[in-house]
Design a protein around this motif. Structure first.
Motif, PDB file in Angstrom:
ATOM      1  N   GLU A 125      41.892  39.295  26.385  1.00  0.00           N
ATOM      2  CA  GLU A 125      41.928  38.798  27.759  1.00  0.00           C
ATOM      3  C   GLU A 125      41.041  37.572  27.933  1.00  0.00           C
ATOM      4  O   GLU A 125      41.402  36.628  28.629  1.00  0.00           O
ATOM      5  N   ILE A 129      42.025  33.547  29.012  1.00  0.00           N
ATOM      6  CA  ILE A 129      41.367  32.728  30.030  1.00  0.00           C
ATOM      7  C   ILE A 129      41.006  31.361  29.462  1.00  0.00           C
ATOM      8  O   ILE A 129      41.251  30.320  30.079  1.00  0.00           O
ATOM      9  N   LYS A 298      38.923  32.986  42.532  1.00  0.00           N
ATOM     10  CA  LYS A 298      39.809  33.561  41.517  1.00  0.00           C
ATOM     11  C   LYS A 298      39.300  34.918  41.038  1.00  0.00           C
ATOM     12  O   LYS A 298      40.087  35.824  40.745  1.00  0.00           O
ATOM     13  N   MET A 299      37.988  35.073  40.977  1.00  0.00           N
ATOM     14  CA  MET A 299      37.412  36.291  40.417  1.00  0.00           C
ATOM     15  C   MET A 299      37.107  37.351  41.470  1.00  0.00           C
ATOM     16  O   MET A 299      37.332  38.542  41.249  1.00  0.00           O
ATOM     17  N   GLU A 303      41.352  34.732  46.375  1.00  0.00           N
ATOM     18  CA  GLU A 303      42.643  34.222  45.909  1.00  0.00           C
ATOM     19  C   GLU A 303      43.684  35.336  45.887  1.00  0.00           C
ATOM     20  O   GLU A 303      44.823  35.159  46.343  1.00  0.00           O
ATOM     21  N   GLY A 304      43.292  36.496  45.372  1.00  0.00           N
ATOM     22  CA  GLY A 304      44.226  37.621  45.326  1.00  0.00           C
ATOM     23  C   GLY A 304      44.658  38.063  46.706  1.00  0.00           C
ATOM     24  O   GLY A 304      45.833  38.413  46.927  1.00  0.00           O
ATOM     25  N   TYR A 476      41.169  43.114  46.180  1.00  0.00           N
ATOM     26  CA  TYR A 476      42.026  42.044  45.684  1.00  0.00           C
ATOM     27  C   TYR A 476      41.374  41.268  44.535  1.00  0.00           C
ATOM     28  O   TYR A 476      41.886  40.234  44.113  1.00  0.00           O
ATOM     29  N   ASN A 478      39.985  40.006  40.894  1.00  0.00           N
ATOM     30  CA  ASN A 478      40.621  39.900  39.591  1.00  0.00           C
ATOM     31  C   ASN A 478      40.287  41.136  38.759  1.00  0.00           C
ATOM     32  O   ASN A 478      39.140  41.559  38.676  1.00  0.00           O
ATOM     33  N   SER A 479      41.297  41.729  38.168  1.00  0.00           N
ATOM     34  CA  SER A 479      41.092  42.950  37.366  1.00  0.00           C
ATOM     35  C   SER A 479      40.145  42.710  36.214  1.00  0.00           C
ATOM     36  O   SER A 479      39.569  43.666  35.668  1.00  0.00           O
TER      37      SER A 479
END
Length: 485
Positions: A125, A129, A298-299, A303-304, A476, A478-479
């Motif tokens: 992963e 990135i 993003k993290m 964003e999610g 929301y 980032n996983s």
């Protein structure tokens, strides 16, 4: 009494007990207490890599990424074969956005444990990135980049007949619209995309015309309210307005950065704040925080959340808006307000801030990055930031800055405080944090500051968290955060 490596067996035994107690505090999410206990264990036995690795993850939980990195590196120094030290260091690098360095550690772990599914997953992963960032960099042509705002066609967006939510009046924000919007959000409704995009386009145009440092005048008999981090806690934002009144010409506000991320009602927060800014442009103010940036969004969830509630191109438009947010506000030429704090050198004047071009992306380094990342410290001088970015500044730094700029004191945010605020540096540096029970786990109060235009003396209101719908913080996010944490 037997000794090994200069540490007595008795000290080792006591250190182990401190570690065990710290582990219990960590499980209970009492990270500050855990850090104190791990520190005691390290003081008794500095030769145990586990103590450093455990304190490292505690620092990660409290967003002290710089300290977490230092501890992880120390764990590796003590025992170069201790793989958890490399895991912790990689997590710290990830949190600091240093993905290539994280990849190097994950690659080393994976090579050492090629059959370990967790090691393979994290290496894979992280590699994705790094490759994605390299691809984006390769295709980016900044000089030909078209403004996102210019690509949005609001007029072509249709409002369906069945939509019964808040509506702009002739394309403009009104008080009735704001009241309807807050009521809509309380009932977990959604603003139509046409109106959402219109607000973003209007606020983008407004902020792009504003200076980097905004001067605010408050009349002698007027009040002015300063709020700190909100972090997507919409129902606590409504509570501020309940306690202190809605924004208006006679009730001006300044929200000092970190409006979004972590809390899962960030979209609701930002549209209410932007709406009030458009309604009362000269009586409602917003400073940029470190979470008003693409990489953080993003993290940490924004964003999610925007993609879930709207679309990817709205995320891009938010980034464009954030890049135009002012960095500082000066109230009555006496109080400077910024998200993070002061600078890594002493000769900074307010005019230097005013002259700074603020529109930039996360990748560009600039001299005033400290305004939304620096942290105050009790000791004199400066030191590396516990966040790993910016600096920590002491009371002497604050005093010199105030003297050089003829100011009374500074107000900053950026850090959770048990009471919602903290007064340090002989009363010259005030921290305000307005998100109570941060992330539903910290148990802190929230606070806001009310100033009188004449005396400019801060008065503090503290409050507890209020209930919110059953949507957890970071819903929301980032996983990868849970993967690498």
């Amino acid at each position: 009494m037997a000794e090994s490596g200069g540490v007595s067996d008795d000290s080792k035994e006591k250190a182990e007990q401190f570690k065990n107690d710290a582990n219990e505090q960590f499980k209970a999410e009492h990270y500050g207490q855990a850090i104190e206990l791990y520190t005691k264990a390290i003081e008794l036995n500095p030769n145990n890599a586990v103590f450093y690795a455990n304190r490292s993850i505690s620092y990660l939980r409290t967003e002290c990424f710089g300290y977490a990195l230092t501890d992880a590196s120390k764990a590796i120094e003590v025992d170069k074969n201790y793989l958890k030290g490399y895991y912790r260091r990689a997590s710290a690098y990830m949190s600091l956005g240093k993905y290539k360095l994280a990849l190097k550690d994950y690659e080393g772990i994976y090579k050492h444990r090629p059959t370990d599914k967790d090691a393979k997953l994290k290496f894979t992963e992280c590699k994705k990135i790094v490759q994605q960032m390299a691809f984006q960099k390769a295709i980016a042509v900044e000089e030909n980049k078209v403004s996102v705002a210019d690509s949005i066609d609001v007029e072509s967006m249709q409002v369906e007949d069945k939509y019964d939510g808040p509506k702009l009046q002739d394309g403009k924000v009104t008080l009735q619209f704001m009241q309807d919007l807050m009521e809509c959000y309380k009932n977990q409704g959604k603003l139509h995309r046409k109106y959402a995009f219109q607000i973003l386009l209007d606020i983008n145009q407004y902020f792009s015309s504003q200076p980097t440092l905004v001067d605010i005048s408050v009349p002698d008999d007027g009040k002015f309210t300063v709020c700190g981090d909100i972090h997507g806690q919409f129902f606590d934002l409504l509570n501020i307005f309940k306690l202190n009144g809605l924004p208006g010409h006679d009730n001006p506000y300044l929200f000092n950065g970190d409006f979004v991320d972590r809390g899962s009602f960030s979209v609701e927060c930002i549209f209410v704040l932007f709406g009030f800014k458009l309604l009362y442009p000269n009586h409602f103010f917003m400073s940029r925080g470190n979470h008003e940036s693409e990489n953080m969004n993003k993290m940490y969830g924004f964003e999610g959340e925007v993609k879930a509630k709207y679309s990817a191109n709205m995320c891009d438009l938010f980034t464009e808006v954030y890049n135009w947010l002012p960095l500082c506000h000066c109230i009555n030429k006496r109080v400077l307000v910024m998200h993070g704090g002061l600078f890594s050198k002493d000769d900074i004047k307010l005019d230097d801030i005013r002259a700074t071009e603020r529109y930039y992306t996360d990748e560009i380094k600039y001299v005033f990055f400290h305004t939304f990342m620096s942290i105050k410290q009790p000791m004199y001088g400066r030191s590396p930031s516990k966040r790993g970015v910016g600096c920590q500044f002491g009371p002497d730094v604050t005093r010199r800055f105030l003297e050089n700029n003829n100011l009374d004191y500074i107000i900053r945010s950026h850090e959770v405080k048990d009471l919602g605020y903290e007064v340090t540096h002989d009363g010259k540096c005030i921290t305000v944090f307005s998100a109570p029970n941060y992330c539903d786990t910290m148990g802190n109060k929230g606070a806001f500051i009310v100033l009188n235009g004449k005396e400019m003396l801060p008065k503090y209101t503290t409050y507890e968290a209020v209930p919110h719908p059953n949507v957890k913080p970071m819903a929301y996010a980032n996983s990868l955060l849970s993967l690498f944490g």
